[in-house]
Structures are given as structure tokens and as C-alpha cells.
Design an enzyme around this catalytic site. Structure first.
Site, PDB file in Angstrom:
ATOM      1  N   ASP A 171       3.051   0.987   1.446  1.00 37.50           N
ATOM      2  CA  ASP A 171       3.849   0.843   0.215  1.00 37.50           C
ATOM      3  C   ASP A 171       5.173   1.598   0.350  1.00 37.50           C
ATOM      4  OD1 ASP A 171       3.058  -0.778  -1.851  1.00 37.50           O
ATOM      5  OD2 ASP A 171       1.624   0.651  -2.690  1.00 37.50           O
ATOM      6  N   LYS A 193      -2.833  -9.813  -3.279  1.00 31.91           N
ATOM      7  CA  LYS A 193      -2.631  -9.086  -2.017  1.00 31.91           C
ATOM      8  C   LYS A 193      -3.789  -9.353  -1.057  1.00 31.91           C
ATOM      9  CE  LYS A 193       0.189  -5.587  -4.254  1.00 31.91           C
ATOM     10  NZ  LYS A 193       0.270  -4.300  -4.932  1.00 31.91           N
ATOM     11  N   GLN A 239      -3.548   0.776  -5.647  1.00 34.42           N
ATOM     12  CA  GLN A 239      -2.823   0.063  -6.696  1.00 34.42           C
ATOM     13  C   GLN A 239      -2.484   1.016  -7.844  1.00 34.42           C
ATOM     14  OE1 GLN A 239      -1.790  -3.257  -6.513  1.00 34.42           O
ATOM     15  NE2 GLN A 239      -0.636  -2.742  -8.360  1.00 34.42           N
TER      16      GLN A 239
END
Ligand code: NAD
Length: 300
Positions: free
Chosen positions: A121, A54, A98
């Protein structure tokens, strides 16, 4: 006739190229760029490799990228304080924590603490609600479902009016993709059925699908005889079924299988995603897209 293989890696590359060009144009005009912070807690090897990719992709897009590596024993309060700091930082438009987090941290509390307008997200309940309302309300579609929708569209498969069957009802794949495809509007307007572990006739439902999206996490669950001839099959499943030595690197790597018996299914389907190389590469492209959307939203 064998199916068209939907090449997620190639489609993802072209989306990233579009984003990169747009970011370069914004930078040239305004001298501003989207900002993304990636917060990693601990050193779980899968999480480290996801975050590394990422970060690399965000930097390649020309984003401001801040990587925060926190020790596995960081307190929940310290993590929440960090999230709050980035909520207030105007140079950051996307906050990614994460998952999974260590057990002593309440994951829900952390997700809920992210400013919904920076939740790239798309896991915050406000964004799930916005997704359900659809249209202009939907701000950040969760990345994997957004990638699935994009793959179907860019493969030229008609979604409007199609019978879509989604196998799996998870909060990150099954429920959001079902909701996205039933909305009234472009790239959606389908008739959607969601099947799951409580479904009586799984095969019967799958056989009706013009578009079959499988996100169960069970290798080879969908048999070739469950597929309607000519259907578009999107296999989200990523299952580690063994290990092998990579010919390229000589290192031990996982053997990955999807939820669909690919070799047999490709002889029946009209189009199909491979595993790996289908849905997987799209998730990161959609994260970059959401970060750019957030930048534009904040700019306006
Ligand atoms: P999950 O375990 O949270 O949900 C699986 C769902 O499938 C559940 O709703 C369950 O009811 C249903 N299911 C399981 N077994 C079934 C069966 N035998 N019959 C009918 N329904 C069944 O999983 P998830 O997080 O949604 O992930 C699903 C798969 O997709 C996994 O293999 C995961 O690794 C993969 N995945 C890939 C990506 C990506 O490529 N970027 C992202 C997310 C998930």
C-alpha cells in the site's frame, strides 16, 4: 474541441493484462507466484467490497491470495501477531490491511508493524521516506498516486517541465503525488504547487496548471473557469451526492461526483478523467503492480 476523456477502466485493464502475462511467464519458468494477503477487520460494507475486488483481481492475476477475515472485536495484539506472521512468511510478498480499522485498534501501530518490504500500500513511513528520496529508493508508491501518474503518462501528456497544481495535501494522495512528480527522472520533473484549505487564491493557482490534480473531496470544487485551456485534469474526488436505481441491476446505488464540474470542464480541458471510471480503477491495478515488484525484489 472537447477534451480527450482519459479512460481509467480501459488503461487499468491493459495494465492488469500486462501483469497477468508476466506472472504466467514467471510461473512457467520458476513455478513461483507473487503472494498477497488481504486482512479485513469487521464487516464495514465499503471495506468488504474493496477487499472482495482486490481478492478477485489478485486471483485473476494468478497470485497466491490469502484472505483473512477477522471479527470487529479482534484485539490489537492478535492483529499485530497476524501481521508479524505474514512478515515472516516467504510465500507472501504483499500485506494489505484494509483501512479504516475499528476504533479500539491503533491504525498507526498496525501500519508501522508491516515489514516495509511487504508494504504494497506504500503507507509505512519508511516507504514514504523512500518515495521522497526518489529514484531507485522508491519501492512502493502509494497506489492512488501511482495510478494518477500512470494515467497521465499513458494519455501522452508531457509531465517534464509542466506546471502541476495539486489540490489537497492528504498523506495518501496530495503529498505523495506532489513528491512523485517533482522528482528528477522519467515520468516526473514537473514544477509542482500544492494548494489546500490554507491557500489564499485557489482559482489563480489552478488557472496556471498544465496538469491539474484535484483530491479535495468537495463535489464540484473546481469551476470550469479555473481550468487553463488544453490542461490535463485528473479528478481524484469520489463524492456520494445521492442515490439512484441502477438500470442494470434494479438495485439502489450511489450517485458519484468528482471534485471538478466535469460537463463544463471537458469543453475547456485538453484531457480529463471522468468520475467514476477515471482514477478509481487504477488504484487496484497499482496494488497488483506493487505486489509483483515486491515479489521480484524478494527474488533478487
Ligand atoms: P482528505 O480529506 O484526507 O484530504 C483532502 C485535502 O483537500 C485536504 O488536504 C484539504 O486541505 C484539501 N481541501 C479540502 N477542501 C478544500 C477546499 N475547499 N479548498 C482547498 N483545499 C481543500 O481526502 P483524500 O483522502 O486525499 O481524498 C480526497 C478525495 O479523493 C476524496 O473524495 C476521496 O474519496 C477521493 N479518493 C479517491 C481514491 C480513488 O479513486 N481510488 C483514492 C483516495 C481518495
Amino acid at each position: 474541441m472537447p477534451a480527450l476523456i482519459i479512460d481509467g477502466s480501459a488503461i487499468s485493464k491493459s495494465i492488469l493484462a500486462e501483469i497477468k502475462a508476466e506472472v504466467a511467464a514467471i510461473k512457467a519458468e520458476k513455478n513461483e507466484v507473487p503472494g498477497l494477503v488481504t486482512i479485513l477487520v469487521g464487516s464495514n460494507s465499503a471495506s468488504v467490497s474493496y477487499v472482495t475486488l482486490k481478492v478477485k483481481t489478485a486471483l485473476d492475476m494468478g497470485y497466491k491470495e490469502v484472505q483473512e477475515n477477522l471479527a470487529a472485536d479482534v484485539s490489537e495484539a492478535d492483529l499485530l501477531a497476524m501481521v508479524d506472521r505474514y512478515n515472516k512468511d516467504p510465500s507472501i510478498h504483499g500485506i494489505l490491511v484494509q483501512l479504516p480499522l475499528p476504533r479500539h485498534i491503533d491504525e498507526k501501530k498496525v501500519i508501522y508493524a508491516i515489514d516495509p518490504d511487504k508494504d504494497v500500500d506504500g503507507f509505512h513511513p519508511v516507504n514514504i521516506g523512500r518515495l521522497l528520496l526518489g529514484g531507485d529508493e522508491a519501492k512502493f508508491p502509494p497506489c492512488t498516486p501511482a495510478g494518477i501518474q500512470e494515467l497521465i503518462l499513458r494519455s501522452g501528456v508531457r509531465i517534464s517541465g509542466a506546471e502541476v497544481v495539486v489540490v489537497g495535501r492528504s498523506n495518501i494522495v496530495g503529498k505523495p503525488i506532489a513528491n512523485m512528480l517533482l522528482q528528477k527522472g522519467p515520468g516526473a520533473n514537473a514544477t509542482v504547487t500544492v494548494v489546500h484549505t490554507g491557500t489564499v487564491d485557489l482559482a489563480g493557482h489552478c488557472r496556471r496548471a498544465d496538469i491539474l490534480i484535484v483530491a479535495a473531496g468537495v463535489p464540484g470544487l473546481v469551476k470550469p473557469e479555473w481550468i487553463k485551456p488544453g490542461a490535463c485534469v485528473i479528478d481524484v474526488g469520489v463524492n456520494r451526492v445521492g442515490e439512484k436505481i441502477s438500470e442494470k441491476t434494479g438495485k439502489t446505488v450511489a450517485i458519484l461526483r468528482g471534485d471538478v464540474d466535469f460537463d463544463a470542464a471537458k469543453e475547456i480541458a485538453g484531457s480529463i478523467t471522468p468520475v467514476p471510471g477515471g482514477v478509481g480503477p487504477m488504484t487496484i491495478a497499482m496494488l497488483m503492480k506493487n505486489t509483483l515488484s515486491s515479489f521480484k525484489m524478494h527474488a533478487s
